[in-house]
Design a protein around this motif. Structure first.
Motif, PDB file in Angstrom:
ATOM      1  N   VAL A  43       0.874  -1.156   0.000  1.00  0.00           N
ATOM      2  CA  VAL A  43       0.000   0.000   0.000  1.00  0.00           C
ATOM      3  C   VAL A  43       0.921   1.217   0.000  1.00  0.00           C
ATOM      4  CG1 VAL A  43      -1.760   1.303   1.250  1.00  0.00           C
ATOM      5  CG2 VAL A  43      -1.841  -1.197   1.234  1.00  0.00           C
ATOM      6  N   GLY A  45       2.707   4.692   0.438  1.00  0.00           N
ATOM      7  CA  GLY A  45       2.662   5.746   1.450  1.00  0.00           C
ATOM      8  C   GLY A  45       3.181   7.012   0.814  1.00  0.00           C
ATOM      9  N   ALA A  51       2.749   2.384   3.307  1.00  0.00           N
ATOM     10  CA  ALA A  51       1.728   2.352   4.359  1.00  0.00           C
ATOM     11  C   ALA A  51       1.507   0.935   4.860  1.00  0.00           C
ATOM     12  CB  ALA A  51       0.424   2.954   3.851  1.00  0.00           C
ATOM     13  N   ALA A  52       1.694  -0.058   3.987  1.00  0.00           N
ATOM     14  CA  ALA A  52       1.575  -1.461   4.383  1.00  0.00           C
ATOM     15  C   ALA A  52       2.384  -2.312   3.426  1.00  0.00           C
ATOM     16  CB  ALA A  52       0.123  -1.909   4.373  1.00  0.00           C
ATOM     17  N   LEU A  61       1.726  -2.891   8.911  1.00  0.00           N
ATOM     18  CA  LEU A  61       1.201  -1.556   8.648  1.00  0.00           C
ATOM     19  C   LEU A  61       2.080  -0.520   9.338  1.00  0.00           C
ATOM     20  CD1 LEU A  61      -1.461  -3.551   8.803  1.00  0.00           C
ATOM     21  CD2 LEU A  61      -2.579  -1.387   8.387  1.00  0.00           C
ATOM     22  N   ASN A  87      -6.059   1.658   5.503  1.00  0.00           N
ATOM     23  CA  ASN A  87      -4.881   0.988   4.949  1.00  0.00           C
ATOM     24  C   ASN A  87      -5.095  -0.522   4.853  1.00  0.00           C
ATOM     25  OD1 ASN A  87      -3.464   3.337   4.485  1.00  0.00           O
ATOM     26  ND2 ASN A  87      -2.391   3.275   6.435  1.00  0.00           N
ATOM     27  N   LYS A  90      -7.196  -1.114   1.779  1.00  0.00           N
ATOM     28  CA  LYS A  90      -6.381  -0.998   0.564  1.00  0.00           C
ATOM     29  C   LYS A  90      -5.545  -2.247   0.346  1.00  0.00           C
ATOM     30  CE  LYS A  90      -6.018   4.010   0.868  1.00  0.00           C
ATOM     31  NZ  LYS A  90      -5.121   5.114   1.273  1.00  0.00           N
TER      32      LYS A  90
END
Length: 151
Positions: A43, A45, A51-52, A61, A87, A90
């Motif tokens: 994910v 950021g 973000a993950a 995360l 998150n 996502k």
């Protein structure tokens, strides 16, 4: 003092004798082999972090912060937990997939109000959790939450 000086002189020689620095032509092992990109959950950021990131059976995360202009830790906690939820979504997961969360707080005296909001996100089977008091968080945040989820 003489013993310390003698040890300082002899330690490198003694350590060198204990370490086998020959590699016998073998490449150094990788500590944590990364899966191929097609098997990773990612994910985005920003340029500094993701973000993950998923690896194996887990998704890690990054911490997300919660702020409040009025100093309301409930508002800050809700903001952070909504970001965790977003998150996870996502990454194709839900709050039920969380295994462990760590909550960082700038005022541990606000543990009770933080807990009230946090509990709303887990009506049953909450993940393992740690709460830690810290002296400061980025951007004047009151709360930061980082989590690990099952894949």
């Amino acid at each position: 003092m003489k013993h310390f000086a003698l040890m300082a002189l002899l330690a490198p020689a003694a350590l060198g004798a204990c370490v086998n620095i020959q590699d016998h032509g073998r490449p150094a092992p990788k500590a944590f082999p990364m899966p191929p990109p097609e098997k990773m959950v990612l994910v985005p950021g920003n340029q500094l972090y993701s973000a993950a990131v998923g690896h194996g059976d887990t998704i890690y995360l990054a911490g997300v912060i919660g702020r409040s202009e009025t100093g309301d830790v409930k508002e800050a906690t809700r903001q952070a937990m909504d970001a965790v939820k977003g998150n996870l979504e996502k990454a194709g997961r839900t709050m039920d997939d969380l295994l462990k969360c760590t909550v960082f707080m700038t005022d541990i005296e606000q543990y009770g109000p933080m807990n009230e909001v946090y509990a709303d996100y887990f009506p049953a089977n909450p993940p393992a959790r740690t709460a830690v008091a810290v002296s400061a968080l980025p951007f004047g945040a009151l709360v930061e939450v980082e989590c690990i989820a099952a894949r």
